[in-house]
Structures are given as C-alpha cells and as structure tokens.
Scaffold this active site. Structure first.
Site, short mmCIF file in Angstrom:
data_model
loop_
_atom_site.label_atom_id
_atom_site.label_comp_id
_atom_site.label_asym_id
_atom_site.label_seq_id
_atom_site.Cartn_x
_atom_site.Cartn_y
_atom_site.Cartn_z
CD GLU A 72 -3.02 -1.13 2.11
OE1 GLU A 72 -3.35 0.01 2.50
OE2 GLU A 72 -3.69 -2.14 2.34
NE ARG A 89 -5.06 -8.47 6.29
CZ ARG A 89 -5.91 -7.61 5.76
NH1 ARG A 89 -6.72 -7.99 4.77
NH2 ARG A 89 -5.98 -6.36 6.19
#
Length: 230
Positions: A72, A89
């Site tokens: 991110e 994940r």
C-alpha cells in the site's frame, strides 16, 4: 493525497508479479469503503503503474515473500508515491482485481501454498475494463453510522451481467453485535469506468435489506456525486 495499493503474487520459486493497482481513497474513519480497479489517477499515468508495480515487486522479493499480498502507498498531488504498509494476506477488496484481470486470486493463493510455481508471467497480466466495490455494512448511514445488529427480514440482492455479490447473509440471519458489521461486498464490472458507475448505480437501487439498517444509502449518494464521477 490518494490511497493506492498494488496487488502482488509471489511464489516460493522466486517469481513475483504484480496485478496492478486498486484505488482505496474513499474511506470512513480510516476504513476503506469503496475500492476501484484501475485507479482513475493511475489509469491516466501508465508510467506510474509501472513504477509502483516494480516497487511493490522489489519489496516482496527483498523479504523473500511467498503468498498473495498487497503493498500500500500514499500518492501526493504530484503523483509521487510513498510506502505505507504491506498486508500479507488477501484483501477484502480483491474482487475488483479479479474482475479486471480475470485472475482468480483465491485459487492462485492456494496454488502458491501448495508449492506450485506461478501460472502467470508479468507480461501475461492484462487489465480490461473497470470494477468498483462497495462494502455493505450493518450500520445506519443516516444516523452517524450507528451499528445496526439484528435479524435480516428481507434480502433482495442485485444480479445480472457484471454484478457480483460476495456474502453469507440470508433472510432470517441475525447480524451479531460482537463482530465486524460487514455483511456483503457488492462489486461491478463494465468496459469503462463511466459504465461501471452506471451499473453500480443500478445495482444499488436493486439492493434491498430490511430488519436492519445498512450503509446502502451512503453508497447511493457517493455514486450520484459529481466528484466521484471525475
């Protein structure tokens, strides 16, 4: 500033690829509520997708990562990007990447866990059309998003071409107070962003839940806003 993330797949055999970006800038209390693939910002700057993708791949490779994962970033007004975090994940918003790339991320994650090599090379990844996802929560959007646990009396989900609803909810199910109020993920795909917004607008109008309050009205206001259409 924009919150943009890059989906990566990394196998134990050393190959790491990225599947492009997701736009996650529409948030409430630092929680993503609307996600898109591709990002309207990045789609207009192919060089930015390449740079962010390469950075995400380098980060995953540098730590010997093996799995599906998301790197991110925050992107400023000058399209400079800064590392925020990596989620090791599968993300809640992974359906929009699946809809645009045609790659089943759950299947690939299982294959990686089984020790198999990646089924795709970077130059085989393609992005087609646009996808948008809304996180449907059991909360009253018209009352400061107050939690709304309780029994679902009626559940009428949208359907049709390009409409996907991931949910385990059903009429008669009681939304508990003790857990995350997410009850469904509504995702749509269309050949372009304008068509995806129109399809999402129609899907939201067809989505009806009674017995509890939801944030569907909040999403209807978003997709009708001029700022979102830009």
């Amino acid at each position: 500033p924009r919150h943009i993330e890059i989906q990566v797949l990394a196998a134990r055999h050393g190959r790491v690829i990225h599947l492009g970006e997701r736009e996650c800038s529409i948030q409430r209390r630092h929680q993503k509520v609307v996600e898109e693939c591709p990002s309207p910002l990045v789609a207009a700057r192919p060089e930015l997708r390449q740079a962010m993708g390469e950075t995400a791949v380098r980060a995953a490779r540098a730590c010997g990562y093996s799995n599906a994962g998301t790197v991110e970033f925050l992107v400023d007004a000058d399209a400079r990007f800064y590392f925020l975090e990596m989620n090791t994940r599968l993300q809640v918003e992974h359906p929009v990447t699946e809809l645009v790339t045609g790659i089943d991320l759950v299947k690939e994650q299982i294959r990686i866990a089984a020790g198999e090599p990646l089924a795709y090379a970077q130059d085989q990844v393609e992005w087609r059309g646009a996808a948008i996802e809304c996180r449907v929560y059991a909360e009253d959007a018209d009352n400061n998003f107050f939690p709304s646990p309780g029994k679902i009396l009626l559940l009428d989900e949208p359907s049709g071409p390009g409409v996907r609803v991931d949910s385990g909810a059903y009429p008669g199910w009681t939304v508990p107070l003790e857990y995350d109020p997410l009850i469904a993920k509504l995702a749509v795909w269309a050949p372009d962003r304008a068509s995806a917004i129109a399809r999402l607008r129609r899907a939201l109008e067809e989505y009806h839940i009674t017995g509890i309050k939801t944030n569907l009205s909040f999403f209807r206001r978003i997709v009708e806003s001029a700022e979102f259409a830009l």
